[in-house]
Design a protein around this motif. Structure first.
Motif, PDB file in Angstrom:
ATOM      1  N   PRO A 142      17.059  28.045   7.433  1.00 25.57           N
ATOM      2  CA  PRO A 142      16.923  29.042   6.345  1.00 25.57           C
ATOM      3  C   PRO A 142      15.479  29.443   6.062  1.00 25.57           C
ATOM      4  CG  PRO A 142      18.348  27.206   5.686  1.00 25.57           C
ATOM      5  CD  PRO A 142      17.643  26.789   6.938  1.00 25.57           C
ATOM      6  N   TYR A 143      14.519  28.741   6.659  1.00 26.68           N
ATOM      7  CA  TYR A 143      13.120  28.963   6.286  1.00 26.68           C
ATOM      8  C   TYR A 143      12.278  29.492   7.444  1.00 26.68           C
ATOM      9  CZ  TYR A 143      15.044  25.842   2.799  1.00 26.68           C
ATOM     10  OH  TYR A 143      15.857  25.282   1.864  1.00 26.68           O
ATOM     11  N   LEU A 144      12.936  30.013   8.481  1.00 28.84           N
ATOM     12  CA  LEU A 144      12.209  30.570   9.622  1.00 28.84           C
ATOM     13  C   LEU A 144      11.232  31.645   9.160  1.00 28.84           C
ATOM     14  CD1 LEU A 144      15.005  30.797  12.336  1.00 28.84           C
ATOM     15  CD2 LEU A 144      12.876  29.494  12.515  1.00 28.84           C
ATOM     16  N   LEU A 152       8.340  21.229  16.523  1.00 32.58           N
ATOM     17  CA  LEU A 152       9.240  22.330  16.184  1.00 32.58           C
ATOM     18  C   LEU A 152      10.006  22.746  17.424  1.00 32.58           C
ATOM     19  CD1 LEU A 152       6.851  24.412  13.882  1.00 32.58           C
ATOM     20  CD2 LEU A 152       9.010  23.326  13.178  1.00 32.58           C
ATOM     21  N   SER A 153      11.329  22.878  17.299  1.00 34.43           N
ATOM     22  CA  SER A 153      12.167  23.108  18.483  1.00 34.43           C
ATOM     23  C   SER A 153      13.337  24.021  18.141  1.00 34.43           C
ATOM     24  CB  SER A 153      12.701  21.767  19.002  1.00 34.43           C
ATOM     25  OG  SER A 153      13.522  21.933  20.126  1.00 34.43           O
ATOM     26  N   ASP A 154      13.942  24.599  19.211  1.00 34.19           N
ATOM     27  CA  ASP A 154      15.116  25.452  19.040  1.00 34.19           C
ATOM     28  C   ASP A 154      16.382  24.652  18.808  1.00 34.19           C
ATOM     29  OD1 ASP A 154      13.742  27.854  19.318  1.00 34.19           O
ATOM     30  OD2 ASP A 154      13.914  27.824  21.516  1.00 34.19           O
ATOM     31  N   ASP A 155      16.386  23.387  19.207  1.00 33.56           N
ATOM     32  CA  ASP A 155      17.582  22.554  19.104  1.00 33.56           C
ATOM     33  C   ASP A 155      17.248  21.243  18.401  1.00 33.56           C
ATOM     34  OD1 ASP A 155      19.289  24.290  20.717  1.00 33.56           O
ATOM     35  OD2 ASP A 155      18.019  23.644  22.407  1.00 33.56           O
ATOM     36  N   PRO A 156      18.225  20.631  17.753  1.00 37.26           N
ATOM     37  CA  PRO A 156      17.973  19.312  17.159  1.00 37.26           C
ATOM     38  C   PRO A 156      17.797  18.255  18.237  1.00 37.26           C
ATOM     39  CG  PRO A 156      20.300  19.863  16.977  1.00 37.26           C
ATOM     40  CD  PRO A 156      19.616  21.084  17.513  1.00 37.26           C
ATOM     41  N   ALA A 157      17.045  17.231  17.930  1.00 33.93           N
ATOM     42  CA  ALA A 157      16.890  16.116  18.842  1.00 33.93           C
ATOM     43  C   ALA A 157      18.204  15.337  18.933  1.00 33.93           C
ATOM     44  CB  ALA A 157      15.775  15.194  18.359  1.00 33.93           C
ATOM     45  N   PRO A 158      18.479  14.747  20.100  1.00 40.09           N
ATOM     46  CA  PRO A 158      19.691  13.903  20.197  1.00 40.09           C
ATOM     47  C   PRO A 158      19.551  12.711  19.274  1.00 40.09           C
ATOM     48  CG  PRO A 158      18.285  13.643  22.138  1.00 40.09           C
ATOM     49  CD  PRO A 158      17.716  14.771  21.349  1.00 40.09           C
ATOM     50  N   ALA A 195       0.834  -1.198   0.000  1.00 39.05           N
ATOM     51  CA  ALA A 195       0.000   0.000   0.000  1.00 39.05           C
ATOM     52  C   ALA A 195       0.871   1.250   0.000  1.00 39.05           C
ATOM     53  CB  ALA A 195      -0.919  -0.004   1.214  1.00 39.05           C
ATOM     54  N   THR A 196       0.505   2.232  -0.824  1.00 39.42           N
ATOM     55  CA  THR A 196       1.260   3.485  -0.903  1.00 39.42           C
ATOM     56  C   THR A 196       0.312   4.670  -0.777  1.00 39.42           C
ATOM     57  OG1 THR A 196       1.089   3.549  -3.324  1.00 39.42           O
ATOM     58  CG2 THR A 196       3.035   2.466  -2.386  1.00 39.42           C
ATOM     59  N   GLY A 197       0.873   5.809  -0.392  1.00 47.11           N
ATOM     60  CA  GLY A 197       0.060   7.011  -0.261  1.00 47.11           C
ATOM     61  C   GLY A 197       0.799   8.071   0.517  1.00 47.11           C
ATOM     62  N   ASN A 198       0.103   9.137   0.857  1.00 51.57           N
ATOM     63  CA  ASN A 198       0.728  10.195   1.636  1.00 51.57           C
ATOM     64  C   ASN A 198      -0.293  10.853   2.543  1.00 51.57           C
ATOM     65  OD1 ASN A 198      -0.498  12.514   0.090  1.00 51.57           O
ATOM     66  ND2 ASN A 198       0.715  11.608  -1.559  1.00 51.57           N
ATOM     67  N   LEU A 199       0.222  11.580   3.505  1.00 53.47           N
ATOM     68  CA  LEU A 199      -0.575  12.284   4.509  1.00 53.47           C
ATOM     69  C   LEU A 199      -0.003  13.690   4.621  1.00 53.47           C
ATOM     70  CD1 LEU A 199      -2.701  12.147   6.839  1.00 53.47           C
ATOM     71  CD2 LEU A 199      -0.843  11.351   8.312  1.00 53.47           C
ATOM     72  N   THR A 200      -0.831  14.712   4.396  1.00 57.72           N
ATOM     73  CA  THR A 200      -0.334  16.086   4.272  1.00 57.72           C
ATOM     74  C   THR A 200      -0.959  16.986   5.322  1.00 57.72           C
ATOM     75  OG1 THR A 200      -0.116  15.746   1.889  1.00 57.72           O
ATOM     76  CG2 THR A 200      -0.008  18.015   2.683  1.00 57.72           C
ATOM     77  N   SER A 201      -0.125  17.810   5.927  1.00 53.69           N
ATOM     78  CA  SER A 201      -0.577  18.735   6.958  1.00 53.69           C
ATOM     79  C   SER A 201      -1.245  19.954   6.342  1.00 53.69           C
ATOM     80  CB  SER A 201       0.612  19.207   7.798  1.00 53.69           C
ATOM     81  OG  SER A 201       1.359  20.206   7.097  1.00 53.69           O
ATOM     82  N   PRO A 202      -2.016  20.691   7.139  1.00 53.90           N
ATOM     83  CA  PRO A 202      -2.435  22.023   6.698  1.00 53.90           C
ATOM     84  C   PRO A 202      -1.235  22.957   6.717  1.00 53.90           C
ATOM     85  CG  PRO A 202      -3.091  21.652   8.962  1.00 53.90           C
ATOM     86  CD  PRO A 202      -2.520  20.350   8.475  1.00 53.90           C
ATOM     87  N   PRO A 203      -1.336  24.156   6.142  1.00 59.11           N
ATOM     88  CA  PRO A 203      -0.205  25.091   6.189  1.00 59.11           C
ATOM     89  C   PRO A 203       0.171  25.427   7.628  1.00 59.11           C
ATOM     90  CG  PRO A 203      -1.867  25.829   4.615  1.00 59.11           C
ATOM     91  CD  PRO A 203      -2.488  24.704   5.388  1.00 59.11           C
ATOM     92  N   LEU A 204       1.461  25.584   7.877  1.00 54.94           N
ATOM     93  CA  LEU A 204       1.948  25.976   9.200  1.00 54.94           C
ATOM     94  C   LEU A 204       3.140  26.905   9.036  1.00 54.94           C
ATOM     95  CD1 LEU A 204       4.773  24.175   9.978  1.00 54.94           C
ATOM     96  CD2 LEU A 204       3.075  22.360   9.831  1.00 54.94           C
ATOM     97  N   THR A 205       3.377  27.724  10.038  1.00 54.40           N
ATOM     98  CA  THR A 205       4.512  28.655  10.016  1.00 54.40           C
ATOM     99  C   THR A 205       5.694  28.020  10.727  1.00 54.40           C
ATOM    100  OG1 THR A 205       3.025  30.558  10.045  1.00 54.40           O
ATOM    101  CG2 THR A 205       5.319  30.954  10.676  1.00 54.40           C
ATOM    102  N   ILE A 206       6.859  28.113  10.113  1.00 52.97           N
ATOM    103  CA  ILE A 206       8.077  27.574  10.718  1.00 52.97           C
ATOM    104  C   ILE A 206       8.548  28.564  11.781  1.00 52.97           C
ATOM    105  CG2 ILE A 206      10.453  26.826  10.310  1.00 52.97           C
ATOM    106  CD1 ILE A 206       9.593  26.073   7.483  1.00 52.97           C
ATOM    107  N   THR A 207       8.286  28.237  13.039  1.00 48.87           N
ATOM    108  CA  THR A 207       8.568  29.143  14.160  1.00 48.87           C
ATOM    109  C   THR A 207       9.850  28.819  14.890  1.00 48.87           C
ATOM    110  OG1 THR A 207       7.197  27.733  15.572  1.00 48.87           O
ATOM    111  CG2 THR A 207       6.114  29.628  14.524  1.00 48.87           C
ATOM    112  N   HIS A 208      10.431  27.661  14.617  1.00 47.03           N
ATOM    113  CA  HIS A 208      11.677  27.236  15.255  1.00 47.03           C
ATOM    114  C   HIS A 208      12.565  26.609  14.200  1.00 47.03           C
ATOM    115  CE1 HIS A 208      10.267  27.737  19.488  1.00 47.03           C
ATOM    116  NE2 HIS A 208       9.093  27.536  18.918  1.00 47.03           N
TER     117      HIS A 208
END
Length: 351
Positions: free
Chosen positions: A315-317, A343-349, A93-106
């Motif tokens: 680059p996309y904040l 969305l976070s200020d730091d990368p996950a470990p 099975a194949t397909g995709n799941l798409t979010s509504p628009p969101l602002t990149i805040t972090h």
């Protein structure tokens, strides 16, 4: 990872999706399958939208999955019923799941991800190429197509095989590989630069004994051909036909092989286009899109254990984006597990 204070309802403010309430309430949408096509479980929507799990699997439905938080996560492996063991069939099975628009805040999107390690490949096809569809094999009997031998009166098939875009023509009729014959399209005038088509089945080229191929005949001469890859996975073949613009032509499916070593041909979705089609995408990935372009991506780890991954969005904040969970893989580890998009200020470990 920088802690984020919780909202009044206990959910951190920059958790994009945690799957605890599925995804419909958050505006995420699964894709629909093409009109007339059903998946192998009888459904008409993608693996992210089957009714029994609402796009998220609970903690009791898949005892082999670890590393998720809470009770639910996204799982594109299709099961007949909750708790069914993974046999590999559900990877188709194949397909995709798409979010509504969101602002990149972090600057970072952190997420838990598992399943197949099939990265996003820029330029791979996720939809048929633009152009005029000459034949999608949606009708039970394609208009104007004629068969010979065992393929006289052949009908199209709509049950799902990997890579299919609509219906398909399949010379596996009767006892399957013993069937031989040809199926020819109506005559047309070449008016495009390229002819793109989906082909699968045996890899037995024209000119060899027992050929299984699709050929383009122009002014009575075979000028282009394509075969499958000894597989029932349909993928794009492209013919450069610029030099025959204005000439009469037809497409012919040739099955001269009566033995069981991939003695059949599958064909689907013939498009008269101005560009060649790239091979199908086989990614299992979480992509961040801005204006429809992928600007960041993460994939699985060939494991049922979800682990943290990070996508650098510095680059996309401030820009508006969508997140798309994509499962275009249909072989081994052809599914994706996702949880806790944050969305976070730091990368996950990273483990």
């Amino acid at each position: 990872m920088t802690p984020i204070a919780a909202r009044a309802d206990g959910v951190p403010p920059d958790v994009v999706l945690d799957f605890e309430n599925g995804y419909y309430a958050s505006g995420w949408l699964p894709n629909q399958l093409p009109e007339g096509q059903t998946n192998e479980y009888g459904g008409t929507i993608s693996p992210f939208g089957l009714a029994y799990d609402y796009g998220a699997s609970d903690a009791t439905s898949a005892l082999d999955v670890t590393g998720y938080l809470g009770q639910q996560y996204s799982d594109s492996y299709v099961r007949f019923a909750p708790g069914e063991e993974r046999t590999g069939k559900g990877d188709a099975a194949t397909g995709n799941l798409t979010s509504p628009p969101l602002t990149i805040t972090h600057p970072f999107l952190n997420l838990l991800v598992g399943g197949g390690r099939h990265p996003h490949v820029p330029g791979a096809s996720i939809a048929p190429p633009p152009g005029r569809v000459f034949e999608a094999f949606a009708a039970p009997i394609p208009d104007g197509w004629t068969g010979t031998g065992d393929l006289a009166g052949i009908r199209t098939s709509t049950d799902l095989v990997p890579g299919q875009s609509g219906g398909r023509l399949d010379t596996c009729v009767g006892a399957c590989d013993p069937a031989v014959g040809t199926v020819a399209s109506p005559t047309f005038t070449v008016e495009s630069d390229w002819i793109d088509l989906l082909v699968a089945g045996g890899d037995h080229p024209l000119g060899e004994p027992g050929a299984t191929a699709v050929r383009l005949v122009v002014d009575g001469v075979t000028v282009r051909s394509a075969t499958g890859a000894d597989s029932d996975v349909l993928d794009w073949a492209s013919w450069d036909v610029r030099q025959w613009r204005g000439h009469d032509a037809h497409i012919e499916v040739v099955d001269e092989r009566s033995t069981g070593d991939w003695g059949h041909v599958l064909i689907d979705h013939i498009v008269f286009s101005d560009s060649p089609a790239a091979p199908w995408s086989t990614e299992t990935s979480v992509n961040v899109l801005i204006d429809g372009e992928v600007v960041g991506s993460a994939t699985g780890n060939d494991s049922s254990a979800l682990t943290w991954a990070s996508i650098d969005l510095t680059p996309y904040l401030g820009e508006t984006a969508r997140i798309q969970i994509v499962d275009q893989a249909f072989g081994e580890w052809g599914h994706l597990l996702v949880d806790q998009l944050v969305l976070s200020d730091d990368p996950a470990p990273i483990p």
